[in-house]
Design a protein around this motif. Sequence first.
Motif, mmCIF file in Angstrom:
data_model
loop_
_atom_site.group_PDB
_atom_site.id
_atom_site.type_symbol
_atom_site.label_atom_id
_atom_site.label_comp_id
_atom_site.label_asym_id
_atom_site.label_seq_id
_atom_site.Cartn_x
_atom_site.Cartn_y
_atom_site.Cartn_z
ATOM 1 N N PRO A 34 -4.868 -2.885 3.866
ATOM 2 C CA PRO A 34 -3.407 -2.668 3.813
ATOM 3 C C PRO A 34 -2.995 -1.761 2.662
ATOM 4 C CG PRO A 34 -3.916 -5.029 3.901
ATOM 5 C CD PRO A 34 -5.213 -4.309 3.710
ATOM 6 N N GLU A 35 -3.756 -1.826 1.558
ATOM 7 C CA GLU A 35 -3.414 -1.034 0.370
ATOM 8 C C GLU A 35 -4.700 -0.547 -0.287
ATOM 9 O OE1 GLU A 35 -1.124 -1.734 -3.833
ATOM 10 O OE2 GLU A 35 -1.107 -3.374 -2.372
ATOM 11 N N GLN A 55 -5.325 3.062 5.969
ATOM 12 C CA GLN A 55 -4.635 1.838 6.414
ATOM 13 C C GLN A 55 -4.802 1.624 7.914
ATOM 14 O OE1 GLN A 55 -0.923 2.950 4.583
ATOM 15 N NE2 GLN A 55 -1.102 1.265 3.110
ATOM 16 N N ALA A 74 -5.315 -8.786 11.447
ATOM 17 C CA ALA A 74 -6.101 -7.587 11.756
ATOM 18 C C ALA A 74 -6.491 -7.505 13.236
ATOM 19 C CB ALA A 74 -7.356 -7.548 10.886
ATOM 20 N N GLU A 77 -3.505 -5.764 14.748
ATOM 21 C CA GLU A 77 -3.294 -4.454 14.117
ATOM 22 C C GLU A 77 -4.433 -3.458 14.401
ATOM 23 O OE1 GLU A 77 -2.075 -5.231 10.077
ATOM 24 O OE2 GLU A 77 -2.418 -3.126 9.571
ATOM 25 N N HIS A 78 -5.659 -3.938 14.344
ATOM 26 C CA HIS A 78 -6.799 -3.006 14.437
ATOM 27 C C HIS A 78 -7.719 -3.249 15.641
ATOM 28 C CE1 HIS A 78 -5.851 -1.560 10.422
ATOM 29 N NE2 HIS A 78 -5.866 -2.804 9.980
#
Length: 266
Positions: A34-35, A55, A74, A77-78
């Motif tokens: 995320p960062e 990211q 995740a 998101e991924h």
Amino acid sequence: MKNIALIGCGAIGSSVLELLSGDTRLQVGWILVPEITPAVRETAARLASQAQLLQALPGDAVPDLLVECAGHAAIEEHVLPALTRGIPAVIASIGALSAPGMAERVQAAAEAGKTQAQLLSGAIGGIDALAAARVGGLETVVYTGRKPPKAWSGTPAEQVCDLDGLTEAFCIFEGSAREAAQLYPKNANVAATLSLAGLGLDKTMVRLFADPGVHENVHQVEARGAFGAMELTMRGKPLAANPKTSALTVYSVVRSVLNNVAPLAI
Ligand SMILES: NC(=O)C1=CN([C@@H]2O[C@H](COP(=O)(O)OP(=O)(O)OC[C@H]3O[C@@H](n4cnc5c(N)ncnc54)[C@H](OP(=O)(O)O)[C@@H]3O)[C@@H](O)[C@H]2O)C=CC1
Ligand SMILES: O=C([O-])CC(=O)C(=O)O
């Protein structure tokens, strides 16, 4: 050479990089977090200097394998987008599949991409036996998870007991694997894994203990069915970087990645 995208670079991710670095059969081409913190930069510079730190996976990037060791979020998101694009994935955050419809969405995404999502055994053993036993029919599967009080900090366990003041084992949860995985996303992935291999998220009974008498993450499984019976106890050493997570989870990720490049897989 297999090109890998690693999702997450915390306790598991950084240990996985450590164990895979130097293996000429693969390279980690992407690390998604995320960062991009100084700690992630330092880890990548030391162990995967060729990796792009990002990211999200760029649309034109096509890793041979996506390795998730990041957390439940995740998956949405991924992992789902990667599977849909035909990129195979191995998943550590198996408890994410306890959310309504998520197991079906992972399956649908893999089908759409004509690829496969592999659920890792992670911190637990015996998944092969349980999944085989399911074929003959299972009657009961009961899982008991026991961790030192500090492993439950920052979880709903804090609302049901005084973790720092415990002098004996305290049952912080009793219910289905689905509820356990939802309430304890960083501590009950094993409950979800056992239930997906066995009787399902709603029929697998789970008890979780905060226990000042143990120094390891203790996982106990009792299963009964047409195959006979199984009793298993794992005493997993926690990772120094995250007491919630057992070291075996790291080894399980590494085993899976290496099985993807080895001529003989076990
Ligand atoms: N199957 C099993 O037996 C087990 C599974 N697990 C699963 O593995 C996960 C990771 O464990 P561990 O490494 O110990 O946890 P850590 O908290 O040490 O590391 C998590 C890493 O993932 C990153 N991250 C968090 N959310 C996302 C996201 N949405 N996308 C990309 N990266 C993300 C974090 O970044 P940042 O620090 O910036 O937030 C951090 O780099 C656990 O949350 C759990 O779901 C864990 C133990 C056992
Ligand atoms: O690592 C462990 O011992 C198990 C764990 O955290 C989980 O099941 O989520």
